[in-house]
Motif scaffolding. Structure first.
Motif, PDB file in Angstrom:
ATOM      1  N   LEU A  96      72.641   5.689 -54.571  1.00  0.00           N
ATOM      2  CA  LEU A  96      72.623   5.291 -55.978  1.00  0.00           C
ATOM      3  C   LEU A  96      71.895   6.304 -56.846  1.00  0.00           C
ATOM      4  O   LEU A  96      72.351   6.639 -57.945  1.00  0.00           O
ATOM      5  CB  LEU A  96      71.984   3.909 -56.112  1.00  0.00           C
ATOM      6  CG  LEU A  96      72.836   2.721 -55.649  1.00  0.00           C
ATOM      7  CD1 LEU A  96      72.048   1.425 -55.757  1.00  0.00           C
ATOM      8  CD2 LEU A  96      74.120   2.633 -56.470  1.00  0.00           C
ATOM      9  N   ALA A 100      73.283   8.559 -59.867  1.00  0.00           N
ATOM     10  CA  ALA A 100      72.681   8.584 -61.210  1.00  0.00           C
ATOM     11  C   ALA A 100      72.290   9.996 -61.619  1.00  0.00           C
ATOM     12  O   ALA A 100      72.488  10.398 -62.769  1.00  0.00           O
ATOM     13  CB  ALA A 100      71.467   7.660 -61.239  1.00  0.00           C
ATOM     14  N   THR A 114      83.267   4.120 -60.448  1.00  0.00           N
ATOM     15  CA  THR A 114      82.796   3.034 -59.593  1.00  0.00           C
ATOM     16  C   THR A 114      82.856   3.473 -58.138  1.00  0.00           C
ATOM     17  O   THR A 114      83.877   3.983 -57.683  1.00  0.00           O
ATOM     18  CB  THR A 114      83.650   1.771 -59.790  1.00  0.00           C
ATOM     19  OG1 THR A 114      83.484   1.301 -61.128  1.00  0.00           O
ATOM     20  CG2 THR A 114      83.229   0.673 -58.817  1.00  0.00           C
ATOM     21  N   LEU A 153      73.609   2.241 -64.543  1.00  0.00           N
ATOM     22  CA  LEU A 153      74.293   1.739 -63.358  1.00  0.00           C
ATOM     23  C   LEU A 153      74.550   0.244 -63.538  1.00  0.00           C
ATOM     24  O   LEU A 153      73.641  -0.507 -63.892  1.00  0.00           O
ATOM     25  CB  LEU A 153      73.455   1.965 -62.100  1.00  0.00           C
ATOM     26  CG  LEU A 153      73.366   3.393 -61.564  1.00  0.00           C
ATOM     27  CD1 LEU A 153      72.376   3.448 -60.404  1.00  0.00           C
ATOM     28  CD2 LEU A 153      74.727   3.897 -61.116  1.00  0.00           C
ATOM     29  N   PHE A 168      78.752  -0.206 -57.354  1.00  0.00           N
ATOM     30  CA  PHE A 168      78.143   0.056 -58.655  1.00  0.00           C
ATOM     31  C   PHE A 168      79.041   0.967 -59.487  1.00  0.00           C
ATOM     32  O   PHE A 168      79.703   1.861 -58.951  1.00  0.00           O
ATOM     33  CB  PHE A 168      76.770   0.712 -58.502  1.00  0.00           C
ATOM     34  CG  PHE A 168      75.680  -0.248 -58.137  1.00  0.00           C
ATOM     35  CD1 PHE A 168      74.856  -0.789 -59.109  1.00  0.00           C
ATOM     36  CD2 PHE A 168      75.507  -0.645 -56.821  1.00  0.00           C
ATOM     37  CE1 PHE A 168      73.871  -1.697 -58.778  1.00  0.00           C
ATOM     38  CE2 PHE A 168      74.534  -1.551 -56.470  1.00  0.00           C
ATOM     39  CZ  PHE A 168      73.702  -2.073 -57.454  1.00  0.00           C
ATOM     40  N   VAL A 170      78.818   3.667 -62.575  1.00  0.00           N
ATOM     41  CA  VAL A 170      77.940   4.505 -63.385  1.00  0.00           C
ATOM     42  C   VAL A 170      78.662   4.809 -64.689  1.00  0.00           C
ATOM     43  O   VAL A 170      79.857   5.131 -64.692  1.00  0.00           O
ATOM     44  CB  VAL A 170      77.555   5.812 -62.649  1.00  0.00           C
ATOM     45  CG1 VAL A 170      78.780   6.659 -62.328  1.00  0.00           C
ATOM     46  CG2 VAL A 170      76.546   6.611 -63.470  1.00  0.00           C
TER      47      VAL A 170
END
Length: 445
Positions: A96, A100, A114, A153, A168, A170
């Motif tokens: 993650l 990011a 995604t 996120l 997730f 972004v």
């Protein structure tokens, strides 16, 4: 000063977003930074982290490979691999934060992607864990340059079943052409801003006390040597200097009772791993940290007993910001159920203990138990830490360190730190048989 500059950058970003009629998008990305929580289909999610219903999801799975939403933005293959392989919390966090960090540099306003985490779907769908994860991200927004401001996120859920979190998304709201955009530069003074229409030249500002000398520079009339090379470009040089510091300060002076040499530490004794990461942004620092946590997680203590992560280009002159970043990491240990794996100790050239002890006069020397040539993170195995705590009271170690460093004196300690030369402690090596804590440490090892 850096906080002021970052606040100005955020203000400029707001103006840019408003002028481009992106109010709704901006409010969803950074206008709710207080972790307001709402209920959505019996799943408590922060308001900014509810599934995106504005698009039709056209992604599908093939061989457990994460795919994108419609109109995807390209994300590196390495992030795909990390997400697909994630089976533990550290592996999830590594992927993650890498996502990011990559988005904060390579995406711009309107871009989104995604990524699915097939191995973490059950854990992510647990409301308690997800809320703690979002709480961690919310805390990180306050120290990051881009995350939470121009990059967010969002948990990705099935439209029909929001309780199933698959991964997730972004999203980026970054304007790469904004004159006030914060760059990856470590120096906030490099930022450039457009004219401020609300600036009042007649307004007087009181800057008294802004440039007052901090305690780590307060040496009276004593002239301290300049540091010739603040951050050597050669990683081998950085590791070599770090090992000399560990040997002289941690081992010879016994500031760490369980460090026998630059190469061996822990209970039982095992190899010390040195990792140099050339990160300059908060997002990259988080990603690099979680990569090292995954390394510890994946190998036994006979291969790596403890890790010393060295960050020579990160927050060298901003100890307060480094401490804030460190606080967000220690805060995740219990919340994200990582405390059974590791514990953390942080070092910085300007570190000051906040324990309420006497840190004036000769007491300032005690701070050098945590003052290193550059910012560092010591990643310890929890099992070893608990064994140590059972055998040696933590307060006893602090007391012995304070006496040892007080005898050397703050001026000599600072000179050695600036010169990266600790040869002056050669004749001050502590006899481990003379100190109770050190005798216990040897027995445990």
């Amino acid at each position: 000063y850096k906080r002021t500059m970052r606040a100005a950058a955020i203000s400029t970003t707001i103006i840019s977003l408003l002028s481009s009629q992106s109010c709704d998008a901006f409010l969803s990305s950074s206008g709710r930074r207080t972790s307001a929580v709402t209920s959505s289909n019996n799943l408590n999610l922060p308001a900014t982290f509810v599934a995106d219903k504005s698009r039709k999801h056209t992604s599908c799975r093939a061989n457990n490979t994460p795919l994108f939403m419609s109109a995807p933005t390209q994300v590196s293959d390495s992030i795909h691999e990390l997400a697909a392989a994630a089976q533990t919390t550290p592996q999830l966090m590594r992927a993650l934060w890498q996502l990011a960090a990559d988005a904060s540099k390579n995406m711009q306003k309107g871009d989104s992607a995604t990524v699915l985490f097939p191995g973490m779907e059950q854990k992510l769908s647990n409301p308690k864990f997800l809320n703690k994860l979002m709480g961690h991200f919310d805390a990180c927004k306050d120290v990051c340059d881009n995350f939470g401001v121009t990059t967010i996120l969002v948990p990705h859920a099935l439209t029909e079943q929001r309780q199933r979190i698959l991964g997730f998304t972004v999203k980026s709201y970054r304007n790469p052409f904004a004159s006030g955009a914060y760059s990856g530069s470590a120096d906030a003074s490099d930022m450039k801003f457009a004219p401020d229409p609300f600036w009042d030249d007649d307004e007087e500002w009181d800057f008294s006390g802004v440039d007052e000398v901090d305690d780590y520079n307060a040496f009276g009339d004593v002239v301290m040597p300049e540091i010739e090379d603040l951050s050597p470009k050669d990683d081998a040089v950085v590791v070599d200097i770090s090992k000399k510091w560990v040997k002289k300060m941690m081992s010879d002076l016994a500031l760490c009772p369980f460090t026998q040499s630059a190469e061996k530490s822990g209970i039982p004794l095992g190899p010390v791993h040195y990792q140099v990461d050339r990160v300059t942004t908060m997002e990259d620092a988080y990603a690099a940290y979680w990569a090292e946590v995954c390394r510890i997680e994946n190998v036994g203590q006979d291969e790596i007993s403890t890790t010393l992560q060295i960050l020579p280009d990160f927050c060298m002159n901003y100890v307060e910001i480094f401490e804030q970043w460190a606080d967000t990491l220690t805060g995740t240990l219990e919340g994200l159920e990582v405390e059974e794996l590791l514990q953390l100790i942080f070092f910085h050239p300007h570190w000051t203990f906040r324990d309420g002890g006497d840190r004036s006069g000769s007491g300032l020397a005690a701070n050098y138990a945590r003052r290193s040539p550059w910012p560092m993170v010591n990643i310890l195995r929890t099992k070893q830490v608990r064994t140590a705590q059972k055998g040696i009271p933590t307060g006893l170690v602090y007391q012995q360190n304070e006496k040892t460093l007080g005898r050397i004196g703050m001026e000599k300690l600072e000179k050695m730190l600036r010169l990266r030369d600790w040869s002056d402690v050669e004749g001050m090596k502590v006899d481990r048989k003379d100190m109770e804590a050190l005798r216990v440490a040897q027995d445990l090892q």
